[in-house]
Design a protein around this motif. Sequence first.
Motif, PDB file in Angstrom:
ATOM      1  N   THR A 127      46.066  38.664  33.753  1.00 30.30           N
ATOM      2  CA  THR A 127      44.779  39.206  34.187  1.00 30.30           C
ATOM      3  C   THR A 127      43.929  39.631  33.003  1.00 30.30           C
ATOM      4  OG1 THR A 127      45.801  39.970  36.251  1.00 30.30           O
ATOM      5  CG2 THR A 127      43.691  40.954  35.633  1.00 30.30           C
ATOM      6  N   GLN A 128      44.545  40.255  32.011  1.00 31.05           N
ATOM      7  CA  GLN A 128      43.800  40.682  30.833  1.00 31.05           C
ATOM      8  C   GLN A 128      43.235  39.490  30.064  1.00 31.05           C
ATOM      9  OE1 GLN A 128      46.799  42.963  28.839  1.00 31.05           O
ATOM     10  NE2 GLN A 128      46.353  44.852  29.956  1.00 31.05           N
ATOM     11  N   LEU A 129      44.023  38.433  29.919  1.00 28.88           N
ATOM     12  CA  LEU A 129      43.541  37.247  29.204  1.00 28.88           C
ATOM     13  C   LEU A 129      42.395  36.580  29.956  1.00 28.88           C
ATOM     14  CD1 LEU A 129      46.947  35.704  28.056  1.00 28.88           C
ATOM     15  CD2 LEU A 129      45.214  36.757  26.605  1.00 28.88           C
ATOM     16  N   VAL A 130      42.505  36.501  31.273  1.00 28.02           N
ATOM     17  CA  VAL A 130      41.432  35.898  32.064  1.00 28.02           C
ATOM     18  C   VAL A 130      40.153  36.706  31.929  1.00 28.02           C
ATOM     19  CG1 VAL A 130      40.689  35.389  34.417  1.00 28.02           C
ATOM     20  CG2 VAL A 130      42.984  34.772  33.688  1.00 28.02           C
ATOM     21  N   ARG A 131      40.252  38.029  31.976  1.00 29.18           N
ATOM     22  CA  ARG A 131      39.065  38.867  31.851  1.00 29.18           C
ATOM     23  C   ARG A 131      38.436  38.744  30.468  1.00 29.18           C
ATOM     24  NH1 ARG A 131      41.210  44.431  34.804  1.00 29.18           N
ATOM     25  NH2 ARG A 131      41.113  43.628  36.969  1.00 29.18           N
ATOM     26  N   GLN A 132      39.246  38.627  29.431  1.00 29.60           N
ATOM     27  CA  GLN A 132      38.707  38.456  28.087  1.00 29.60           C
ATOM     28  C   GLN A 132      37.971  37.127  27.954  1.00 29.60           C
ATOM     29  OE1 GLN A 132      41.648  39.200  25.011  1.00 29.60           O
ATOM     30  NE2 GLN A 132      42.521  40.873  26.192  1.00 29.60           N
ATOM     31  N   ARG A 133      38.508  36.083  28.579  1.00 21.42           N
ATOM     32  CA  ARG A 133      37.816  34.793  28.523  1.00 21.42           C
ATOM     33  C   ARG A 133      36.487  34.846  29.275  1.00 21.42           C
ATOM     34  NH1 ARG A 133      40.763  29.445  29.709  1.00 21.42           N
ATOM     35  NH2 ARG A 133      40.564  30.243  31.837  1.00 21.42           N
ATOM     36  N   VAL A 134      36.469  35.511  30.428  1.00 18.20           N
ATOM     37  CA  VAL A 134      35.222  35.659  31.184  1.00 18.20           C
ATOM     38  C   VAL A 134      34.201  36.448  30.366  1.00 18.20           C
ATOM     39  CG1 VAL A 134      34.201  36.686  33.243  1.00 18.20           C
ATOM     40  CG2 VAL A 134      36.354  35.443  33.418  1.00 18.20           C
ATOM     41  N   ARG A 135      34.673  37.469  29.660  1.00 15.91           N
ATOM     42  CA  ARG A 135      33.765  38.271  28.834  1.00 15.91           C
ATOM     43  C   ARG A 135      33.148  37.423  27.722  1.00 15.91           C
ATOM     44  NH1 ARG A 135      34.586  41.102  24.075  1.00 15.91           N
ATOM     45  NH2 ARG A 135      33.123  42.826  23.707  1.00 15.91           N
ATOM     46  N   LEU A 136      33.934  36.552  27.091  1.00 17.43           N
ATOM     47  CA  LEU A 136      33.398  35.689  26.044  1.00 17.43           C
ATOM     48  C   LEU A 136      32.361  34.724  26.605  1.00 17.43           C
ATOM     49  CD1 LEU A 136      36.643  34.874  24.032  1.00 17.43           C
ATOM     50  CD2 LEU A 136      34.733  36.307  23.302  1.00 17.43           C
ATOM     51  N   LYS A 137      32.622  34.182  27.791  1.00 17.39           N
ATOM     52  CA  LYS A 137      31.630  33.308  28.418  1.00 17.39           C
ATOM     53  C   LYS A 137      30.321  34.054  28.675  1.00 17.39           C
ATOM     54  CE  LYS A 137      34.418  29.816  30.798  1.00 17.39           C
ATOM     55  NZ  LYS A 137      34.727  29.200  32.114  1.00 17.39           N
ATOM     56  N   SER A 138      30.427  35.295  29.131  1.00 16.35           N
ATOM     57  CA  SER A 138      29.226  36.088  29.410  1.00 16.35           C
ATOM     58  C   SER A 138      28.443  36.360  28.130  1.00 16.35           C
ATOM     59  CB  SER A 138      29.612  37.408  30.087  1.00 16.35           C
ATOM     60  OG  SER A 138      30.279  37.172  31.319  1.00 16.35           O
ATOM     61  N   ILE A 139      29.147  36.611  27.021  1.00 12.36           N
ATOM     62  CA  ILE A 139      28.463  36.866  25.752  1.00 12.36           C
ATOM     63  C   ILE A 139      27.704  35.629  25.301  1.00 12.36           C
ATOM     64  CG2 ILE A 139      28.821  37.364  23.307  1.00 12.36           C
ATOM     65  CD1 ILE A 139      31.160  39.127  24.090  1.00 12.36           C
ATOM     66  N   VAL A 140      28.333  34.460  25.397  1.00 17.04           N
ATOM     67  CA  VAL A 140      27.657  33.220  24.999  1.00 17.04           C
ATOM     68  C   VAL A 140      26.456  32.973  25.903  1.00 17.04           C
ATOM     69  CG1 VAL A 140      27.923  30.722  24.809  1.00 17.04           C
ATOM     70  CG2 VAL A 140      29.742  32.225  24.003  1.00 17.04           C
ATOM     71  N   GLN A 141      26.610  33.214  27.208  1.00 18.62           N
ATOM     72  CA  GLN A 141      25.483  33.036  28.122  1.00 18.62           C
ATOM     73  C   GLN A 141      24.337  33.970  27.759  1.00 18.62           C
ATOM     74  OE1 GLN A 141      25.054  30.759  30.274  1.00 18.62           O
ATOM     75  NE2 GLN A 141      27.006  30.123  31.182  1.00 18.62           N
TER      76      GLN A 141
END
Length: 409
Positions: A127-141
């Motif tokens: 869950t932590q890894l998935v949330r970190q990946r989602v956060r990186l996508k949001s930053i790039v967006q």
Amino acid sequence: MRIIGMDIHRVFAEAVVLEDGEVKRLGRIGMTRDHLESFARTLLPTDHVVVEATSNATAVTEIIAPHVERVVVANPLQVHLIAKAKIKTDAIDARVLAKLYAAGFLPEVWIPDAATLARRRQVTRRTQLVRQRVRLKSIVQSILHANLIAQCPHADLFGGKGRSWLRAQYLPDDEQEAVDRHVEEYDRLSEALKGVERDIARAALTDPNVTRLMTIPGVDMVVAVGLMAAIGRIDRFDRPDKLVAYIGLNPSVHQSGVGPAYHGRITKRGRSNARHLLVEAAWQTVRSPGPLHAFYERIRGKRGNHIAAVAVARKLAVIMWHLLTKGEDYGLVRPSLHAKKIRDLELRAGHPPRRGQKGGTYNYNIPQRRRDERNQALQAEGVYRRMTTGWRRTGPDSKPTDATNEERL
């Protein structure tokens, strides 16, 4: 019998002892293994130790348990004398824990076994890894949005086509360097996620309860493993409504005196991660034909999409209790779809691919076989719709009917 109450913090724990109705302070114990082991050696084999549930309570329990008769973990949400106290100190909290346990009014928390703890840790890591990946996508967006770049036309910005599109966009040098760093970090997290999922899948393949839950449409490895990690042993719940309450999907009830009982929103108490997984599974389940789809449509017409999805999640919890308790697969399982889920689980576990060989998922590639299984689910959905036609809720403000109460579905 002595009762030891411990109020645990990050750096220290305050301890008191209740013996013959008299409370004595034992002082503070450092929250390290050396200090806890030294303290545990001073306890008697007949002692009962009471601690409050915290993030490090499990480690404290493992150290102290071999030296005493019993270790009890208290539910902090239900210890109102501590949570709502006007005068609150560590010594008072430890004294309250000891006295409540001595009086038999301490709400306890189930202490999971080592295998369940390991599974919970793995699910948390994923869950932590998935949330970190989602956060990186949001930053790039957000970087693209700040530079007036239109939305990516592809579904996955970090997929093959999405990255090609991303490289073709003009960005200032510092912004481009930031995007490159985020993409590189995303790839690193993706590799770590594959490793965690591989370990989870290997353990899931040997667990018949996980594969049994995956017979339900919409329930995959992530949902099944996450729920088994939260549930632990199903024999802890002698009725399905207790499992529903443990996950927090039961409605809140307000009733006083001779007045009627009012049911409100779900309590949201208990295992929040399991509740989120069930709601996510409910959204996937209602996309497939079957009685659960008809149930969703019926509730949605009265209460809306979100309440209907939560109702399906509660229904899934009840179904899972029956499957795990009786040791049976879901009655409306689609064999080819379930075989595909198992094969995907094997591939995640690192099993070699069998290209060109007819394995268990071969039937899933035959359109006629998939249509036949879908038609069987549609027939069951039709039976459910005919059975529930004309059902009405019964209660003090409605006229009783011979139909079954809707709450018993």
